[in-house]
Write a protein that holds these residues in place. Structure first.
Motif, PDB file in Angstrom:
ATOM      1  N   ASP A   1      -1.456   4.149  11.917  1.00 38.31           N
ATOM      2  CA  ASP A   1      -0.569   3.603  10.888  1.00 38.31           C
ATOM      3  C   ASP A   1      -0.774   2.094  10.733  1.00 38.31           C
ATOM      4  O   ASP A   1      -0.790   1.567   9.615  1.00 38.31           O
ATOM      5  CB  ASP A   1       0.895   3.894  11.237  1.00 38.31           C
ATOM      6  CG  ASP A   1       1.241   5.374  11.112  1.00 38.31           C
ATOM      7  OD1 ASP A   1       0.480   6.109  10.440  1.00 38.31           O
ATOM      8  OD2 ASP A   1       2.266   5.796  11.675  1.00 38.31           O
TER       9      ASP A   1
ATOM     10  N   LEU B   1      -4.030   1.536   8.904  1.00 36.99           N
ATOM     11  CA  LEU B   1      -3.868   1.815   7.473  1.00 36.99           C
ATOM     12  C   LEU B   1      -3.231   0.626   6.765  1.00 36.99           C
ATOM     13  O   LEU B   1      -3.623   0.279   5.642  1.00 36.99           O
ATOM     14  CB  LEU B   1      -3.001   3.066   7.275  1.00 36.99           C
ATOM     15  CG  LEU B   1      -3.678   4.426   7.454  1.00 36.99           C
ATOM     16  CD1 LEU B   1      -2.646   5.534   7.299  1.00 36.99           C
ATOM     17  CD2 LEU B   1      -4.810   4.610   6.460  1.00 36.99           C
ATOM     18  N   GLY B   2      -2.255   0.016   7.418  1.00 39.83           N
ATOM     19  CA  GLY B   2      -1.597  -1.138   6.816  1.00 39.83           C
ATOM     20  C   GLY B   2      -2.560  -2.284   6.563  1.00 39.83           C
ATOM     21  O   GLY B   2      -2.497  -2.945   5.521  1.00 39.83           O
TER      22      GLY B   2
ATOM     23  N   THR C   1      -8.949   6.059   3.343  1.00 41.14           N
ATOM     24  CA  THR C   1      -8.883   4.827   2.549  1.00 41.14           C
ATOM     25  C   THR C   1     -10.114   4.586   1.684  1.00 41.14           C
ATOM     26  O   THR C   1     -10.075   3.768   0.766  1.00 41.14           O
ATOM     27  CB  THR C   1      -8.715   3.602   3.477  1.00 41.14           C
ATOM     28  OG1 THR C   1      -9.858   3.494   4.326  1.00 41.14           O
ATOM     29  CG2 THR C   1      -7.455   3.750   4.324  1.00 41.14           C
TER      30      THR C   1
ATOM     31  N   LEU D   1      -5.945  -2.012   6.189  1.00 44.15           N
ATOM     32  CA  LEU D   1      -6.943  -1.615   5.196  1.00 44.15           C
ATOM     33  C   LEU D   1      -6.355  -1.562   3.789  1.00 44.15           C
ATOM     34  O   LEU D   1      -7.035  -1.906   2.812  1.00 44.15           O
ATOM     35  CB  LEU D   1      -7.528  -0.255   5.579  1.00 44.15           C
ATOM     36  CG  LEU D   1      -8.324  -0.235   6.893  1.00 44.15           C
ATOM     37  CD1 LEU D   1      -8.676   1.197   7.287  1.00 44.15           C
ATOM     38  CD2 LEU D   1      -9.584  -1.076   6.763  1.00 44.15           C
ATOM     39  N   ARG D   2      -5.115  -1.146   3.664  1.00 46.31           N
ATOM     40  CA  ARG D   2      -4.493  -1.071   2.340  1.00 46.31           C
ATOM     41  C   ARG D   2      -4.196  -2.452   1.759  1.00 46.31           C
ATOM     42  O   ARG D   2      -3.912  -2.575   0.569  1.00 46.31           O
ATOM     43  CB  ARG D   2      -3.224  -0.221   2.424  1.00 46.31           C
ATOM     44  CG  ARG D   2      -3.543   1.272   2.547  1.00 46.31           C
ATOM     45  CD  ARG D   2      -2.327   2.115   2.824  1.00 46.31           C
ATOM     46  NE  ARG D   2      -2.673   3.538   2.825  1.00 46.31           N
ATOM     47  CZ  ARG D   2      -1.901   4.502   3.313  1.00 46.31           C
ATOM     48  NH1 ARG D   2      -0.715   4.181   3.836  1.00 46.31           N
ATOM     49  NH2 ARG D   2      -2.290   5.761   3.277  1.00 46.31           N
ATOM     50  N   LYS D   3      -4.298  -3.470   2.591  1.00 46.39           N
ATOM     51  CA  LYS D   3      -4.170  -4.852   2.102  1.00 46.39           C
ATOM     52  C   LYS D   3      -5.546  -5.497   1.968  1.00 46.39           C
ATOM     53  O   LYS D   3      -5.669  -6.713   1.931  1.00 46.39           O
ATOM     54  CB  LYS D   3      -3.298  -5.659   3.066  1.00 46.39           C
ATOM     55  CG  LYS D   3      -1.845  -5.196   3.107  1.00 46.39           C
ATOM     56  CD  LYS D   3      -1.036  -6.033   4.091  1.00 46.39           C
ATOM     57  CE  LYS D   3       0.410  -5.575   4.150  1.00 46.39           C
ATOM     58  NZ  LYS D   3       1.211  -6.346   5.147  1.00 46.39           N
ATOM     59  N   ASP D   4      -6.594  -4.648   1.921  1.00 48.58           N
ATOM     60  CA  ASP D   4      -7.980  -5.107   1.777  1.00 48.58           C
ATOM     61  C   ASP D   4      -8.436  -5.935   2.971  1.00 48.58           C
ATOM     62  O   ASP D   4      -9.300  -6.811   2.837  1.00 48.58           O
ATOM     63  CB  ASP D   4      -8.181  -5.904   0.484  1.00 48.58           C
ATOM     64  CG  ASP D   4      -8.167  -5.013  -0.754  1.00 48.58           C
ATOM     65  OD1 ASP D   4      -8.333  -3.787  -0.595  1.00 48.58           O
ATOM     66  OD2 ASP D   4      -8.006  -5.534  -1.861  1.00 48.58           O
TER      67      ASP D   4
ATOM     68  N   PRO E   1     -11.372  -3.566   1.690  1.00 47.04           N
ATOM     69  CA  PRO E   1     -11.101  -2.928   2.976  1.00 47.04           C
ATOM     70  C   PRO E   1     -12.393  -2.652   3.726  1.00 47.04           C
ATOM     71  O   PRO E   1     -13.397  -2.258   3.132  1.00 47.04           O
ATOM     72  CB  PRO E   1     -10.383  -1.626   2.580  1.00 47.04           C
ATOM     73  CG  PRO E   1     -10.853  -1.351   1.183  1.00 47.04           C
ATOM     74  CD  PRO E   1     -11.012  -2.706   0.551  1.00 47.04           C
TER      75      PRO E   1
END
Length: 220
Positions: free
Chosen positions: A101, A104-105, A141, A107-110, A33
């Motif tokens: 939001d 975040l989606g 994150t 970054l949470r998937k790198d 991320p």
């Protein structure tokens, strides 16, 4: 594979025509991320930065850019869709939270997410105070933040200009700012402000812009 080929072609054309000065590419982590936080001088910043980054980077984009008509609207929609830009309705009262939001989606998937801490582009060339959404993302994150400074893009695509012009453009990438583990026990609001100010200080050092000393307000 198709993305890499087309992006490579676009980057080659950009370098050939505008001959940009690009520094600090080695500061960009190749995986994991990542947040790219940049100053904002022109509409084309979201086009210039992605072709200079050695990995796909996603920016938020006004939903209007995806609904245009005619040749210009079609080309603009194709460009933003190709780079994976996320449409956001800025007139929606919930757009700020929706934007976070969406980030975040990514970054949470790198993924790599691009953001303009000033909130909107500077029309007078000043560097405005950063809003703390960028720090909220980093702290939530643990993603490192690479500060980015663009120089000259306001001349490449001046406000009101339909076509890009020949102009000297610079893109500088600073050293990653790590936040993981640095703010344990620090009140959340204070941590967000300190991280944001650190990011803006790094951007200022590279861009050389005069500081506005206040927040930028979106023009109507």
């Amino acid at each position: 594979m198709v993305y890499r080929i087309l992006k490579g072609l676009l980057a080659a054309v950009f370098r050939l025509v505008w001959r940009p000065t690009v520094t600090g590419v080695e500061n960009i982590p190749r995986k994991g991320p990542l947040i790219l936080a940049s100053n904002h001088l022109s509409f084309v910043d979201s086009m210039v930065i992605p072709v200079c980054v050695p990995r796909q980077v996603v920016f938020l984009a006004k939903s209007d850019y995806f609904t245009g008509t005619g040749v210009k609207g079609t080309l603009m929609r194709a460009w933003f869709t190709f780079f994976g830009m996320i449409p956001v309705d800025r007139d929606d009262t919930r757009s700020a939270q929706a934007s976070l939001d969406a980030a975040l989606g990514v970054l949470r998937k790198d993924g790599a997410f691009g953001i303009y801490p000033e909130g909107t582009r500077s029309r007078d060339g000043l560097l405005y105070r950063g809003k703390t959404g960028v720090a909220w993302l980093a702290l939530a994150t643990g993603a490192p933040v690479v500060p980015v400074a663009v120089v000259g893009t306001e001349k490449l695509q001046p406000v009101g200009s339909r076509l890009p012009r020949l102009a000297k453009v610079e893109v500088h990438f600073g050293r990653p700012i790590e936040v993981r583990g640095r703010y344990e026990g620090v009140p959340a609001a204070r941590a967000r402000r300190e991280v944001t100010d650190e990011i803006m200080t790094a951007i200022h050092a590279m861009s050389g812009q005069e500081l506005a000393g206040r927040y930028n307000e979106r023009s109507s």
